[in-house]
Design an enzyme around this catalytic site. Structure first.
Site, short mmCIF file in Angstrom:
data_model
loop_
_atom_site.label_atom_id
_atom_site.label_comp_id
_atom_site.label_asym_id
_atom_site.label_seq_id
_atom_site.Cartn_x
_atom_site.Cartn_y
_atom_site.Cartn_z
N ASP A 18 -10.34 -5.41 0.32
CA ASP A 18 -10.93 -6.67 -0.16
C ASP A 18 -10.42 -7.05 -1.54
OD1 ASP A 18 -12.33 -4.36 -1.09
OD2 ASP A 18 -13.75 -5.72 -2.02
N ASP B 128 -7.81 2.31 10.08
CA ASP B 128 -8.50 3.46 10.67
C ASP B 128 -9.49 3.03 11.75
OD1 ASP B 128 -7.28 5.63 9.68
OD2 ASP B 128 -8.86 6.22 8.28
N ASP C 81 -7.59 -1.81 -2.15
CA ASP C 81 -8.67 -1.77 -1.17
C ASP C 81 -8.58 -3.06 -0.37
OD1 ASP C 81 -9.60 0.65 -1.81
OD2 ASP C 81 -11.36 -0.01 -2.94
N ASP D 282 -9.58 9.65 -5.82
CA ASP D 282 -8.76 8.99 -6.84
C ASP D 282 -8.73 9.78 -8.15
OD1 ASP D 282 -11.43 8.44 -7.08
OD2 ASP D 282 -11.23 6.27 -6.79
#
Lengths: 869, 268
Positions: free
Chosen positions: A364, A315, A362, A459
């Site tokens: 990371d 993004d 995610d 979520d």
């Protein structure tokens, strides 16, 4: 005599006259009273090195170097050992007891003729003891009661139980009867506390709910002062906070009463039947250095290559990301706008891809190579399964762990959720989706319109929608991916504000208690998760409540102090005991208060706003992977707590004043309120302590391990070494001193990867003793992927991360929390008035000295800091 | 396989080069020493005519006592069993001044050899680690018959292509015929060298999983240096990776032998 002279000489070689005298005295006392076999050892042992058994019973007293307060410590510890401390009944002690019993039996048989009377009494005692032991050990074993499991018996038992419960809760009693009843309850809870059976926990939960409900019933019916309007208002405010706390307590018990603890399910043998999987790695503003390991590890996953598609969803539209994606041959996606943040990003990718399953990491969260093989099996075992979640594991310390230096020693804030609550949810088919490290089935996900966008916790809402359509979810408690924790307290608070706001939004927009499709268990689990985040206001009320009396002299609990003590204390004690038993391995007692207090002020406003205007609020991104170049005190964050601390301090002083000048019939009330406010001060101190950000200078976090590797130097000599830590940039190794290396030297680290070996070239950057710091020098993607496979993405990379067998001991936890609180005040004071530092030092050390007088569990490890006093 | 089939009590492990210089002798010395270090009674035995095993244990190169001298002079086994300075037992091949060797055809010599070793083979709880001759001969056939398992040593280098095909076509079947379990062991592995990594991939492609020993001995300069010092690697540099590899190999051998004997008992 000559022996004593010789020992005296030996002792005098290293000790002063008085110390040597003490040393020998203790040595002889020990030899005579504790361990008669020690004499030989004492003769042979070197001064100062003797390993005393006294050390086991008095872990905080160093008998070779007695200090000024040690006599007090010894007396307190001895009293505590004699009157309070009970020996834990372990397997070992049971075995020993059995062996001892067998020996005793033999002995008694020999004495049969001589003392038959004694034999009879011995036999009786043995019978009684063994009966009691059997009852304890068989407690909660329900295997023999399957015949009870019919509908009619269940219904009638429930009705009877409900009547008994209603009777127990509502029965009015005088102080004495109440005391007797609660003592019996308490004794029962303590009796079954160490029994490792589910039934024992259920009994404790039942007792806790009974006592708490009885307390609440008493509060509602008898303790509201309707005569004075301000008292009534304050009283109702406290009562509403208590009703909230009771609700959360009961819902929490139900949620975690029987964790499912799911195991791995088998995949089909034939890999051609395995489904295709799309891996989405969304990113917005994180640096490439954080995202790169995740992408490489995703590429290294053990899954058929033609069925694995990885997409980097950027993004941030960054060119270096596009180049990197191209160079490692993974998909790269951008979209015209950034609507709905992460959820929108994922939904955009969902429309453009076709894999049977979607896995989200995610950016990371570095997955292990076994992630898919371990998690996909359940989709074959359960055709309705739409979601499988695995824990979020963090290899860097969160702000609590970093600022309180408890990384990997104590359960961290997330462990309760991922270690217990999710497994508990799984029992009710209510495992939540947590946004990352999860697998979703495409069909169901498309049926609910993709990832939910109505709230900022997309979520949990997506999982709720899936559950409403009748799909099931699963939780597999094996850490199969690891990421970076939030780096600072303010970032942590920011993240939790988002969660809290999102949960409150869902509660308003799509309330799990109403609407179609959910079973009762799912409703309870969702409701608890959402209500939990509303704890901001109640917690602040609890913090302020004692001030109502101390400052305003308002009776917000309109009852005699003795009755308050008799109702409230058992309620508190039972809930602590029960929570310590059910959650102790994942969160130690009293820590929850500290974690929640830090957030309370900050989540209060957003959750209240979200409750009344759920469409407000935006998504904020959690910052990760940064540095904290110097330590600093975050005044901005701790401001609300400092105000609370000041209020509590004023209240405390008022309390002392009331104690000195007030009427004698108020003493107990004042004392109770003083205790309460002191406890609040301790917890607030903890909240303040977290606000001092310790410095973090490494840009990439090192993961500590102990793993054998070999090191080859330039001359071809190969040494057996140990990998002690690694990151994606460097490694720390323990190298034998025989292997001489100098800074800048090139080495090869050889690490096993299954049956084969991988070599990584490194440069030495430092050497201290046998510890060598190195940096990886190989740049190619191939080498970096091999490095990932040998480090972060090993299947067992996060197994046994922290010793979870350590049980919670409320008294030790309380001592830790006091220590943290004291540290908080010390830091705050020395930051406020640096010039007065020496005075604070003295006060702090005095406090630590007083704390060091508290008794310890025999054999407990003692912080060396204490031994200085 | 162990005691019952071969009518002997000791466990015999043969070690053989797949091609010259693959390092079988070093492995024999390292393995025997590592077994002794984990409190197993192991004796290293040399059946190679160049008689170099004894140098690993510190014997003078000029000494020529050994199996050959025992066969020709009739001396007893005890006379040719030596002990290194650190107490590791070994039996050298020995040499004779007349350039005589064990006849490669005469079965007489094999009978004599069998008689010589009979008391040793009869001893329980012994590991005999034999350095086997590389070329086929009566001696090699006899030795195969004694072995419970044979480790065929290979280095990951281009020469292995020929060696491996000969092993698969000729050596391995002969070892299996003699009821010995035939394994390949990678020695001198240096994963930092690309050619070596490729060679290892090649071996994995050629050899079925069960036949490759699931561990390997790393390339380590300490091994030739220890040899030059005439002492085992463990004594020369205990922290050397090669010493650890031999330890791991010793554990694997003990485990493997135990597994096999359990299997045999179950069969029976």
């Amino acid at each position: 005599m000559s022996l004593i002279v010789e020992q005296w000489r030996q002792a005098r070689r290293t000790l002063t006259r008085t110390r040597a005298c003490m040393h020998l005295l203790v040595l002889y006392l020990e030899a005579i009273f504790v361990h008669p076999g020690m004499q030989g050892k004492a003769r042979a042992g070197k001064v100062g090195e003797s390993d005393f058994t006294l050390r086991f019973w008095f872990p905080h007293v160093d008998f070779t170097r007695l200090r000024f307060f040690d006599p007090i410590r010894i007396i307190l510890q001895a009293l505590w050992l004699i009157f309070f401390q009970q020996e834990k009944q372990t397997e070992q002690s049971l075995r020993e007891a059995r062996a001892a019993k067998a020996a005793a039996k033999k002995h008694r048989r020999q004495q049969l003729v001589k003392a038959s009377k004694r034999w009879v009494s011995g036999q009786f005692n043995r019978f009684a003891t063994s009966k009691a032991t059997r009852v304890i050990n068989q407690f909660g074993d329900i295997t023999g009661y399957a015949w009870l499991d019919t509908a009619s018996i269940r219904i009638s038992l429930t009705v009877i139980a409900a009547l008994v419960v209603a009777f127990t809760i509502t029965l009015p009693m005088d102080a004495n009867s109440q005391a007797v009843m609660l003592l019996i309850f308490w004794a029962t809870a303590l009796w079954v506390r160490d029994v490792q059976k589910r039934g024992a926990l259920i009994l404790m939960v039942v007792l806790s709910v009974l006592v708490s409900s009885r307390y609440l019933y008493w509060r509602v019916t008898q303790t509201i002062n309707w005569d004075v309007p301000t008292d009534t208002a304050l009283s109702l405010l406290l009562l509403s906070a208590e009703i909230y706390a009771w609700t959360i307590l009961v819902l929490g018990y139900i949620q975690t009463i029987w964790p499912l603890k799911r195991k791995v399910a088998q995949l089909p043998e034939d890999t051609r039947q395995w489904p295709s999987v799309d891996i989405f790695i969304p990113s917005y503003n994180e640096p490439l250095s954080v995202v790169r390991p995740t992408v490489l590890a995703a590429l290294a996953m053990d899954w058929p290559v033609d069925k694995l598609n990885i997409y980097l969803l950027d993004d941030g539209r960054r060119s270096d990301f596009a180049e990197f994606a191209k160079s490692v041959n993974v998909g790269y996606m951008v979209r015209p706008d950034n609507s709905h943040a992460k959820a929108g990003n994922l939904n955009h990718a969902l429309k453009k891809t076709t894999g049977d399953f979607i896995t989200i990491f995610d950016c990371d969260h570095i997955p292990t190579r076994s992630f898919l093989q371990l998690s996909m099996g359940w989709f074959y075992a359960d055709k309705d399964l739409a979601l499988l979640q695995t824990p979020h594991h963090f290899f860097s310390p969160d702000p609590f762990e970093k600022n309180l230096t408890i990384f990997r020693n104590k359960p961290n804030e997330g462990e309760l959720f991922y270690g217990l609550i999710q497994d508990g949810n799984d029992m009710w088919n209510a495992s939540f989706f947590c946004g990352s490290c999860a697998v979703l089935k495409r069909g169901p996900l498309e049926k609910v319109g993709g990832i939910a966008v109505e709230t900022v916790t997309e979520d949990a809402h997506t999982a709720l929608k899936l559950h409403r359509l009748g799909y099931s979810s699963a939780y597999l408690n094996i850490p199969q991916a690891a990421g970076l924790a939030t780096e600072s307290l303010s970032a942590h608070i920011g993240q939790r504000i988002r969660w809290a706001r999102g949960m409150a939004q869902i509660f308003r927009l799509d309330n799990p208690l109403v609407g179609r499709g959910l079973n009762l268990g799912q409703r309870i689990c969702y409701a608890n998760a959402m209500l939990y985040f509303l704890n901001g206001l109640p917690r602040i009320i609890f913090m302020m409540a004692p001030l109502a009396f101390l400052l305003l002299h308002s009776y917000i609990v309109f009852a005699p102090a003795i009755m308050i003590a008799l109702y409230a204390l058992p309620h508190i004690v039972h809930s602590y005991l029960t929570n310590s038993k059910s959650q102790g391995r994942y969160r130690h007692s009293f820590w929850a208060e500290m974690y929640e207090t830090v957030l309370a002020w900050y989540i209060m406003r957003p959750t209240l706003v979200a409750l009344f205007a759920p469409k407000h609020g935006k998504f904020n991104v959690t910052a990760k992977g940064g540095q904290t170049p110097t330590s600093y005190f975050d005044w901005e964050v701790s401001k609300p707590y400092i105000i609370l601390v000041l209020l509590c301090l004023i209240g405390f002083l008022f309390g002392i004043w009331r104690l000195l000048t007030g009427p004698s019939d108020e003493y107990l009330t004042v004392a109770l309120n003083l205790l309460w406010v002191s406890y609040n001060l301790i917890i607030l101190g903890g909240a303040v302590a977290v606000a001092e950000e310790s410095k973090q200078v490494r840009t990439s976090n090192r993961v500590n391990v102990e793993r054998p590797i070999s090191v080859v130097n330039a001359t071809g000599h190969s040494f057996a070494a140990e990998l002690v830590d690694y990151s994606d940039r460097g490694a720390g190794i323990r190298l034998p001193l025989e292997c001489a290396v100098s800074e800048g030297e090139e080495l090869h680290l050889i690490m096993a990867e299954g049956p084969s070996m991988n070599a990584f070239s490194v440069t030495v950057v430092s050497r201290r003793g046998d510890l060598v710091g190195t940096l990886f020098t190989s740049d190619s993607h191939e080498a970096q992927m091999a490095l990932m496979r040998a480090t972060f993405s090993r299947a067992d990379a996060w197994v046994g991360w922290r010793d979870e067998t350590v049980v919670d001991r409320p008294i030790s936890s309380f001592r830790e929390v006091i220590a943290i609180g004291a540290r908080g005040y010390y830091r705050m004071a020395s930051n406020l008035m640096p010039k007065l530092q020496p005075i604070f030092d003295v006060i702090y050390r005095m406090g630590r000295g007083v704390r060091s007088l508290l008794p310890y569990f025999p054999g407990e490890k003692v912080d060396n800091e204490f031994l200085r006093f | 396989m162990t005691a019952s089939k071969k009518s002997k009590a000791a466990t015999v492990v043969g070690v053989q080069n797949v091609f010259g210089g693959a390092g079988a002798t070093s492995i024999v010395a390292g393995l025997a020493v590592a077994l002794c270090a984990i409190e197993h009674r192991a004796i290293a035995i040399d059946l190679n005519r160049d008689n170099s095993l004894c140098l690993h244990f510190g014997m003078e190169p000029t000494e020529n006592q050994g199996i050959i001298s025992a066969l020709h002079n009739g001396s007893a086994l005890l006379d040719i069993t030596f002990e290194s300075r650190s107490g590791y037992p070994f039996i050298p091949m020995g040499m004779t001044s007349e350039e005589r060797h064990i006849s490669e055809t005469a079965e007489d010599d094999m009978d004599k050899l069998a008689d010589l070793f009979a008391p040793l083979f009869a001893k329980q709880e012994r590991f005999l680690i034999i350095d086997l001759p590389t070329e086929p001969s009566a001696l090699q056939r006899w030795a195969y018959r004694q072995c419970d398992l044979v480790l065929n040593i290979v280095r990951p280098e281009p020469r292995l292509i020929r060696g491996l095909s000969r092993y698969l076509v000729d050596t391995a079947p002969r070892q299996v015929d003699a009821e010995a379990h035939s394994y390949l062991l990678l020695n001198g592995v240096a994963p930092q060298v690309v050619l070596q990594r490729d060679s290892m991939d090649f071996i994995r492609g050629q050899i079925a999983d069960g036949r490759l020993v699931p561990l390997m001995v790393n390339s380590d300069q300490h091994v030739p240096e220890a040899f030059a010092q005439r002492c085992p690697v463990r004594t020369y540099q205990p922290k050397a990776q090669a010493a650890r590899d031999f330890d791991a190999l010793a554990l694997w051998v003990v485990h493997e032998v135990a597994e096999r004997s359990v299997a045999i008992v179950e069969d029976a």
